[in-house]
Design a protein around this motif. Structure first.
Motif, short mmCIF file in Angstrom:
data_model
loop_
_atom_site.label_atom_id
_atom_site.label_comp_id
_atom_site.label_asym_id
_atom_site.label_seq_id
_atom_site.Cartn_x
_atom_site.Cartn_y
_atom_site.Cartn_z
N ASP A 62 0.88 -1.17 0.00
CA ASP A 62 0.00 0.00 0.00
C ASP A 62 0.91 1.22 0.00
O ASP A 62 1.40 1.64 1.05
CB ASP A 62 -0.91 -0.03 1.24
N VAL A 63 1.17 1.76 -1.19
CA VAL A 63 2.12 2.86 -1.32
C VAL A 63 1.66 4.09 -0.54
O VAL A 63 2.47 4.79 0.06
CB VAL A 63 2.39 3.20 -2.80
N ASP A 64 0.36 4.34 -0.51
CA ASP A 64 -0.11 5.52 0.22
C ASP A 64 0.20 5.39 1.72
O ASP A 64 0.61 6.36 2.36
CB ASP A 64 -1.60 5.73 -0.02
N ALA A 65 0.04 4.19 2.27
CA ALA A 65 0.41 3.95 3.67
C ALA A 65 1.93 4.08 3.83
O ALA A 65 2.42 4.61 4.83
CB ALA A 65 -0.07 2.59 4.14
N GLY A 66 2.68 3.60 2.84
CA GLY A 66 4.13 3.74 2.88
C GLY A 66 4.57 5.19 2.86
O GLY A 66 5.49 5.58 3.59
N VAL A 67 3.90 6.00 2.06
CA VAL A 67 4.21 7.44 2.01
C VAL A 67 3.93 8.08 3.37
O VAL A 67 4.73 8.88 3.88
CB VAL A 67 3.42 8.15 0.89
N ARG A 68 2.80 7.73 3.98
CA ARG A 68 2.48 8.28 5.31
C ARG A 68 3.55 7.88 6.32
O ARG A 68 3.97 8.70 7.14
CB ARG A 68 1.10 7.82 5.78
N PHE A 69 4.01 6.62 6.28
CA PHE A 69 5.06 6.18 7.19
C PHE A 69 6.34 6.97 6.95
O PHE A 69 6.96 7.48 7.89
CB PHE A 69 5.32 4.68 7.03
N LEU A 70 6.76 7.05 5.69
CA LEU A 70 8.00 7.76 5.37
C LEU A 70 7.95 9.23 5.78
O LEU A 70 8.93 9.75 6.31
CB LEU A 70 8.29 7.67 3.86
N VAL A 87 2.87 1.05 13.25
CA VAL A 87 4.32 0.96 13.35
C VAL A 87 4.68 0.10 14.55
O VAL A 87 4.18 0.32 15.65
CB VAL A 87 4.94 2.37 13.51
N GLU A 88 5.52 -0.89 14.32
CA GLU A 88 6.01 -1.72 15.42
C GLU A 88 7.39 -1.21 15.83
O GLU A 88 8.27 -1.04 14.99
CB GLU A 88 6.12 -3.18 14.97
N ILE A 89 7.57 -0.97 17.09
CA ILE A 89 8.87 -0.56 17.60
C ILE A 89 9.66 -1.83 17.88
O ILE A 89 9.27 -2.64 18.73
CB ILE A 89 8.73 0.32 18.85
N THR A 90 10.74 -2.03 17.13
CA THR A 90 11.55 -3.25 17.28
C THR A 90 12.74 -3.03 18.20
O THR A 90 13.30 -4.00 18.72
CB THR A 90 12.06 -3.74 15.92
N LEU A 91 13.15 -1.79 18.37
CA LEU A 91 14.25 -1.44 19.25
C LEU A 91 13.90 -0.12 19.91
O LEU A 91 13.87 0.92 19.24
CB LEU A 91 15.56 -1.30 18.46
#
Length: 139
Positions: free
Chosen positions: A23-31, A105-109
Motif C-alpha cells: 500500500d504505497v499511500d500507507a508507505g508514504v504516510r510512514f515515510l 508501526v512496530e517498535i523493534t528497538l
C-alpha cells in the motif's frame, strides 16, 4: 581529501535503498509522517500502481520505492532493512515520539544509546520493512 590515511572524505549520498510497499499511500504516510522523509517524485500508473517514487532524507540521501509487483520484477522486493543516519539526536527523538503515536508501526528497538556511540531506534512498517534511525555515521 584528508592526509590522514585512516580517514575517508565525507561521502556524497550515492546509495539509494529500494523499498516495495503493498500500500504505497500507507508507505508514504510512514515515510513522511513517522520518519520525516520528503517525497520528491511519485509516478503513478493508470492502474494506480507506483512504478517509481523517491523520498529524500533531510540530512542527505534518500530511498526509492514503489508498489510491490510480481515475483521476478524489481518491484517484487520483499521486506528490506534500511539504516538512516540522523545528523542530530533530536531527530531520532522526534522519530521515536511519532512512532509511539502511530497505529501501524512496530517498535523493534526502543530508543537507546549504543556502546558504539549511536542514539538509535528501530521500527518495522506495516509491510515488514525494518528501519533503524541513528546518529552513528559509520567508520
Amino acid at each position: 581529501m584528508s592526509t590522514d590515511e585512516n580517514s575517508l572524505p565525507e561521502p556524497v549520498p550515492a546509495v539509494w535503498p529500494s523499498i516495495g510497499f503493498t500500500d504505497v499511500d500507507a508507505g508514504v504516510r510512514f515515510l513522511t509522517e513517522v520518519l520525516g522523509f520528503v517525497v520528491t517524485v511519485l509516478h503513478r500508473d493508470d492502474d494506480g500502481t507506483v512504478a517509481h517514487a523517491e523520498a529524500r532524507w533531510p540530512d542527505g540521501g534518500g530511498v526509492m520505492f514503489g508498489s510491490r509487483g510480481k515475483p521476478g520484477e524489481w518491484g517484487a522486493l520483499g521486506p528490506q532493512g534500511v539504516y538512516v543516519v540522523a545528523a542530530e539526536a533530536a531527530t531520532v527523538d522526534a522519530v521515536w515520539e511519532r512512532a509511539q503515536a502511530a497505529d501501524d508501526v512496530e517498535i523493534t528497538l526502543p530508543l537507546e544509546n549504543t556502546d558504539y556511540g549511536s542514539h538509535t531506534v528501530g521500527l518495522r512498517d506495516r509491510d515488514g520493512n525494518l528501519w533503524s534511525i541513528g546518529t552513528y555515521r559509520g567508520a
